[in-house]
Design an enzyme around this catalytic site. Structure first.
Site, mmCIF file in Angstrom:
data_model
loop_
_atom_site.group_PDB
_atom_site.id
_atom_site.type_symbol
_atom_site.label_atom_id
_atom_site.label_comp_id
_atom_site.label_asym_id
_atom_site.label_seq_id
_atom_site.Cartn_x
_atom_site.Cartn_y
_atom_site.Cartn_z
ATOM 1 N N ARG A 95 0.994 -1.152 0.007
ATOM 2 C CA ARG A 95 0.037 -0.098 -0.023
ATOM 3 C C ARG A 95 1.051 1.414 0.206
ATOM 4 N NH1 ARG A 95 -3.919 -1.432 5.047
ATOM 5 N NH2 ARG A 95 -1.878 -2.227 5.835
ATOM 6 N N ASP A 102 0.952 5.612 0.355
ATOM 7 C CA ASP A 102 0.095 6.612 0.985
ATOM 8 C C ASP A 102 -0.311 7.864 0.090
ATOM 9 O OD1 ASP A 102 0.451 5.633 3.462
ATOM 10 O OD2 ASP A 102 2.442 6.911 4.170
ATOM 11 N N ARG A 114 9.577 7.783 4.494
ATOM 12 C CA ARG A 114 9.728 9.246 4.857
ATOM 13 C C ARG A 114 10.342 9.858 5.836
ATOM 14 N NH1 ARG A 114 3.473 10.725 3.873
ATOM 15 N NH2 ARG A 114 4.294 12.766 4.433
#
Length: 260
Positions: free
Chosen positions: A49, A51, A196
């Site tokens: 998945r 974001d 990130r």
């Protein structure tokens, strides 16, 4: 029949990959297009998945269907119902034992970062940005602290649903072309916001805010408060999963070679 598909997408307009009530996700648009093409409801399972704002170069998914079409028909037919920033790249029939997520040995990401006194324009939303110079050697030394199997709690979002913070990360490749930096990550799996959050720390080190050894201290702290703020999603690309050769699936998509 179980079918595997390779998908590329620009994530700027979407609330991430996974289906949500808003309907503004890549999965929502893709499953709607597949249903229009196949004329039956379709449910997909993805390899990883992403974001909101994160891009997919080679997302891989599988679906089960009784609809029989040629491989190229799944590609062209589904694409005719998709918006221009999402496209099926390839389709392959696979054995029932194949699972897009569970069969993946590892996953690959790239972060593209512009170092410039002026913010991005043409590439807005497609690259991260820093205006202070970065030190490549310092970032390489810092990244070396993360290689191997570790508890990555310090780089984990509070909303992360992974059952364990322990992941295995391979050496991070850092390169530069003109003002563009490229950071490549490969690991068995990643926590929510893990890359990130690592990028935020690498930028701090690269700009001299902290020495390279600080990265090891952040890792050992096992606390999100010890790390830098979460970096922008703009320059993050899911390059795709890595599967064993016997599945016979493409390992790259065309957009992989477009990235700086």
């Amino acid at each position: 029949m179980r079918l595997a598909l390779g998908i590329s997408y620009n994530g700027q307009a979407y609330d991430g990959w996974q289906s949500q009530p808003s309907g503004r996700t890549v999965q929502d648009h893709l499953e709607a297009a597949l249903q229009q093409f196949a004329t039956v409801p379709v449910t997909t399972v993805c390899a990883g998945r992403t974001d909101a704002g994160v891009h997919g170069v080679q997302q891989v998914l599988h679906l089960d269907t009784e609809v029989r079409r040629e491989d190229f028909s799944w590609v062209r037919g589904t694409n005719s119902f998709l918006p221009p920033d999402i496209a099926v790249q390839w389709a392959r029939p696979v054995p029932d034992a194949f699972h897009a997520r569970n069969s993946a040995k590892s996953r690959r990401y790239a972060y593209v970062l512009l170092e410039s006194p002026v913010r991005p324009s043409v590439e807005a939303g497609r690259v991260g940005w820093v205006f202070r110079p970065l030190d490549a050697d310092a970032m390489q030394q810092a990244a070396a602290h993360l290689v191997g199997t570790h508890d990555f709690t310090s780089f984990r979002a509070s909303s992360c649903q992974s059952p364990t913070p322990v992941k295995t990360l391979e050496p991070v490749a850092i390169s530069r072309r003109g003002p563009y930096w490229r950071f490549e990550f490969q690991g068995n799996a990643f926590l929510h916001h893990m890359i990130r959050n690592i990028m935020g720390c690498l930028v701090y080190v690269g700009q001299g805010v902290h020495p390279p050894a600080w990265m090891g201290e952040v890792l050992e702290a096992k606390s999100r408060d010890a790390a830098a703020p979460t970096f922008s999603p703009d320059g993050l690309y899911f390059l795709g999963p890595v599967y064993e050769d016997h599945w016979g699936l493409p390992s790259q998509a065309a957009a992989y070679h477009w990235l700086p």
